[in-house]
Design a protein around this motif. Structure first.
Motif, PDB file in Angstrom:
ATOM      1  N   ILE A  34       0.847  -1.196   0.000  1.00 30.21           N
ATOM      2  CA  ILE A  34       0.000   0.000   0.000  1.00 30.21           C
ATOM      3  C   ILE A  34       0.881   1.244   0.000  1.00 30.21           C
ATOM      4  CG2 ILE A  34      -1.639   1.364   1.371  1.00 30.21           C
ATOM      5  CD1 ILE A  34      -2.832  -1.367   2.302  1.00 30.21           C
ATOM      6  N   HIS A  35       1.917   1.247   0.837  1.00 28.83           N
ATOM      7  CA  HIS A  35       2.837   2.390   0.877  1.00 28.83           C
ATOM      8  C   HIS A  35       3.535   2.579  -0.463  1.00 28.83           C
ATOM      9  CE1 HIS A  35       2.202   3.147   5.051  1.00 28.83           C
ATOM     10  NE2 HIS A  35       2.604   1.945   5.411  1.00 28.83           N
ATOM     11  N   ARG A  36       3.962   1.463  -1.068  1.00 33.13           N
ATOM     12  CA  ARG A  36       4.644   1.557  -2.359  1.00 33.13           C
ATOM     13  C   ARG A  36       3.708   2.153  -3.419  1.00 33.13           C
ATOM     14  NH1 ARG A  36       8.620  -2.033  -4.107  1.00 33.13           N
ATOM     15  NH2 ARG A  36       7.708  -3.627  -2.765  1.00 33.13           N
ATOM     16  N   ALA A  37       2.477   1.663  -3.468  1.00 34.90           N
ATOM     17  CA  ALA A  37       1.512   2.178  -4.447  1.00 34.90           C
ATOM     18  C   ALA A  37       1.255   3.666  -4.219  1.00 34.90           C
ATOM     19  CB  ALA A  37       0.212   1.388  -4.370  1.00 34.90           C
ATOM     20  N   ALA A  38       1.103   4.066  -2.966  1.00 33.02           N
ATOM     21  CA  ALA A  38       0.847   5.485  -2.661  1.00 33.02           C
ATOM     22  C   ALA A  38       2.000   6.362  -3.143  1.00 33.02           C
ATOM     23  CB  ALA A  38       0.619   5.668  -1.166  1.00 33.02           C
ATOM     24  N   ARG A  39       3.223   5.916  -2.905  1.00 33.10           N
ATOM     25  CA  ARG A  39       4.389   6.698  -3.365  1.00 33.10           C
ATOM     26  C   ARG A  39       4.455   6.751  -4.886  1.00 33.10           C
ATOM     27  NH1 ARG A  39       6.815   3.836   0.630  1.00 33.10           N
ATOM     28  NH2 ARG A  39       7.763   2.424  -0.881  1.00 33.10           N
ATOM     29  N   GLU A  40       4.333   5.586  -5.524  1.00 37.25           N
ATOM     30  CA  GLU A  40       4.473   5.525  -6.980  1.00 37.25           C
ATOM     31  C   GLU A  40       3.367   6.287  -7.707  1.00 37.25           C
ATOM     32  OE1 GLU A  40       4.817   1.378  -7.980  1.00 37.25           O
ATOM     33  OE2 GLU A  40       6.838   1.236  -7.123  1.00 37.25           O
ATOM     34  N   LEU A  88      -3.780  11.014  -0.147  1.00 37.05           N
ATOM     35  CA  LEU A  88      -4.671  10.471   0.871  1.00 37.05           C
ATOM     36  C   LEU A  88      -4.852   8.985   0.596  1.00 37.05           C
ATOM     37  CD1 LEU A  88      -6.628  10.877   3.299  1.00 37.05           C
ATOM     38  CD2 LEU A  88      -8.450  11.209   1.604  1.00 37.05           C
ATOM     39  N   ILE A  89      -4.612   8.174   1.611  1.00 36.97           N
ATOM     40  CA  ILE A  89      -4.846   6.732   1.538  1.00 36.97           C
ATOM     41  C   ILE A  89      -6.133   6.445   2.308  1.00 36.97           C
ATOM     42  CG2 ILE A  89      -3.990   4.438   2.143  1.00 36.97           C
ATOM     43  CD1 ILE A  89      -1.141   5.662   2.123  1.00 36.97           C
ATOM     44  N   VAL A  90      -7.029   5.678   1.707  1.00 35.50           N
ATOM     45  CA  VAL A  90      -8.279   5.298   2.358  1.00 35.50           C
ATOM     46  C   VAL A  90      -8.236   3.793   2.601  1.00 35.50           C
ATOM     47  CG1 VAL A  90     -10.802   5.298   2.208  1.00 35.50           C
ATOM     48  CG2 VAL A  90      -9.484   7.149   1.124  1.00 35.50           C
ATOM     49  N   VAL A  91      -8.357   3.387   3.867  1.00 36.88           N
ATOM     50  CA  VAL A  91      -8.328   1.966   4.233  1.00 36.88           C
ATOM     51  C   VAL A  91      -9.497   1.662   5.158  1.00 36.88           C
ATOM     52  CG1 VAL A  91      -5.814   1.693   4.017  1.00 36.88           C
ATOM     53  CG2 VAL A  91      -6.789   2.323   6.212  1.00 36.88           C
ATOM     54  N   GLY A  92      -9.879   0.405   5.194  1.00 35.70           N
ATOM     55  CA  GLY A  92     -10.910  -0.032   6.122  1.00 35.70           C
ATOM     56  C   GLY A  92     -10.297  -0.342   7.470  1.00 35.70           C
ATOM     57  N   HIS A  93     -11.119  -0.241   8.508  1.00 36.78           N
ATOM     58  CA  HIS A  93     -10.653  -0.499   9.874  1.00 36.78           C
ATOM     59  C   HIS A  93     -11.714  -1.301  10.623  1.00 36.78           C
ATOM     60  CE1 HIS A  93      -9.207   0.075  13.926  1.00 36.78           C
ATOM     61  NE2 HIS A  93     -10.335   0.662  14.262  1.00 36.78           N
ATOM     62  N   HIS A  94     -11.290  -2.429  11.174  1.00 40.30           N
ATOM     63  CA  HIS A  94     -12.157  -3.239  12.033  1.00 40.30           C
ATOM     64  C   HIS A  94     -11.793  -2.936  13.487  1.00 40.30           C
ATOM     65  CE1 HIS A  94     -13.820  -5.881   8.952  1.00 40.30           C
ATOM     66  NE2 HIS A  94     -12.621  -5.908   8.411  1.00 40.30           N
ATOM     67  N   PRO A  95     -12.687  -2.313  14.255  1.00 41.99           N
ATOM     68  CA  PRO A  95     -12.381  -2.115  15.676  1.00 41.99           C
ATOM     69  C   PRO A  95     -12.156  -3.474  16.339  1.00 41.99           C
ATOM     70  CG  PRO A  95     -14.279  -0.807  15.040  1.00 41.99           C
ATOM     71  CD  PRO A  95     -13.969  -1.728  13.883  1.00 41.99           C
ATOM     72  N   ARG A  96     -11.171  -3.528  17.217  1.00 45.06           N
ATOM     73  CA  ARG A  96     -10.834  -4.795  17.871  1.00 45.06           C
ATOM     74  C   ARG A  96     -10.923  -4.640  19.381  1.00 45.06           C
ATOM     75  NH1 ARG A  96      -8.203  -4.240  13.249  1.00 45.06           N
ATOM     76  NH2 ARG A  96      -8.125  -6.003  11.845  1.00 45.06           N
ATOM     77  N   GLU A 105      -4.117  -1.897   8.952  1.00 46.24           N
ATOM     78  CA  GLU A 105      -4.490  -0.484   8.902  1.00 46.24           C
ATOM     79  C   GLU A 105      -3.669   0.355   9.875  1.00 46.24           C
ATOM     80  OE1 GLU A 105      -7.584  -2.383  11.668  1.00 46.24           O
ATOM     81  OE2 GLU A 105      -6.602  -2.936   9.803  1.00 46.24           O
ATOM     82  N   GLU A 106      -3.297  -0.226  11.013  1.00 44.70           N
ATOM     83  CA  GLU A 106      -2.458   0.504  11.962  1.00 44.70           C
ATOM     84  C   GLU A 106      -1.065   0.734  11.385  1.00 44.70           C
ATOM     85  OE1 GLU A 106      -2.723  -1.864  15.468  1.00 44.70           O
ATOM     86  OE2 GLU A 106      -4.851  -1.446  15.702  1.00 44.70           O
ATOM     87  N   ASP A 107      -0.522  -0.262  10.702  1.00 45.68           N
ATOM     88  CA  ASP A 107       0.780  -0.118  10.069  1.00 45.68           C
ATOM     89  C   ASP A 107       0.723   0.940   8.966  1.00 45.68           C
ATOM     90  OD1 ASP A 107       3.434  -0.518   9.470  1.00 45.68           O
ATOM     91  OD2 ASP A 107       3.107  -2.374   8.356  1.00 45.68           O
ATOM     92  N   VAL A 108      -0.350   0.953   8.210  1.00 45.17           N
ATOM     93  CA  VAL A 108      -0.490   1.963   7.160  1.00 45.17           C
ATOM     94  C   VAL A 108      -0.479   3.357   7.773  1.00 45.17           C
ATOM     95  CG1 VAL A 108      -2.037   2.893   5.386  1.00 45.17           C
ATOM     96  CG2 VAL A 108      -1.663   0.424   5.542  1.00 45.17           C
ATOM     97  N   VAL A 109      -1.234   3.545   8.843  1.00 40.88           N
ATOM     98  CA  VAL A 109      -1.298   4.852   9.496  1.00 40.88           C
ATOM     99  C   VAL A 109       0.070   5.250  10.055  1.00 40.88           C
ATOM    100  CG1 VAL A 109      -2.256   6.114  11.469  1.00 40.88           C
ATOM    101  CG2 VAL A 109      -3.757   4.715  10.041  1.00 40.88           C
ATOM    102  N   GLN A 110       0.735   4.332  10.723  1.00 44.02           N
ATOM    103  CA  GLN A 110       2.007   4.640  11.380  1.00 44.02           C
ATOM    104  C   GLN A 110       3.118   5.004  10.397  1.00 44.02           C
ATOM    105  OE1 GLN A 110       2.705   4.925  14.688  1.00 44.02           O
ATOM    106  NE2 GLN A 110       0.516   4.706  14.991  1.00 44.02           N
ATOM    107  N   ARG A 111       3.134   4.396   9.222  1.00 43.27           N
ATOM    108  CA  ARG A 111       4.252   4.568   8.292  1.00 43.27           C
ATOM    109  C   ARG A 111       3.926   5.403   7.059  1.00 43.27           C
ATOM    110  NH1 ARG A 111       7.967   0.596  10.028  1.00 43.27           N
ATOM    111  NH2 ARG A 111       6.963  -0.988  11.302  1.00 43.27           N
TER     112      ARG A 111
END
Length: 145
Positions: free
Chosen positions: A96-102, A107-115, A126-132
């Motif tokens: 996901i990060h690679r695609a966003a850069r390329e 803005l990246i839009v991802v789904g999130h399942h509350p746990r 989704e947490e990794d996407v947000v953090q990096r």
């Protein structure tokens, strides 16, 4: 701050992914932005008795082709107007990060399942996407209250 110019929706090929894609399409329309969609086929480890190996390249390519077909069907079914569709394989957050850069997404839009409980202790995509992320990230809540 200017509005978003290029949104990247990272979706699963299920009903939740369709919801994320529709939300991203609505946002892209609201901002007058381009929309790209990425789906990542995770590496499939194969157990060979003594060691774990990645799936053979021909199996990975077959899975990618199937995912691309399903992604095109999802876009057609939801009348999504997209700039780019990308199906890749590998680690989900890294791809996901690679695609966003390329693609130059801002803005990246991802789904999130509350746990809850023990599930909340483990790392999730989704947490990794947000953090990096190098850009803004919008998480779409995928559960109903």
């Amino acid at each position: 701050m200017s509005t978003y110019q290029h949104l990247l929706a990272a979706i699963a090929l299920d009903e939740h992914g369709e919801g994320v894609a529709r939300r991203a399409q609505a946002l892209a329309h609201q901002f007058g932005a381009r929309l790209s969609i990425v789906h990542v086929v995770e590496y499939i480890p194969l157990e060979t008795g003594e060691a774990l190996m990645a799936a053979p390249p021909d199996l990975s390519m077959q899975l990618q082709r199937q995912a691309e077909t399903r992604l095109r069907e999802l876009c057609a079914r939801n009348a999504l107007s997209v700039t780019a569709l990308r199906v890749t394989s590998g680690g989900v957050a890294a791809e996901i990060h690679r695609a966003a850069r390329e693609l130059g997404a801002d803005l990246i839009v991802v789904g999130h399942h509350p746990r809850h409980g023990l599930a909340a202790l483990f790392s999730h995509t989704e947490e990794d996407v947000v953090q990096r992320a190098h850009c803004d990230v919008l998480t779409v809540c995928l559960s109903t209250p």
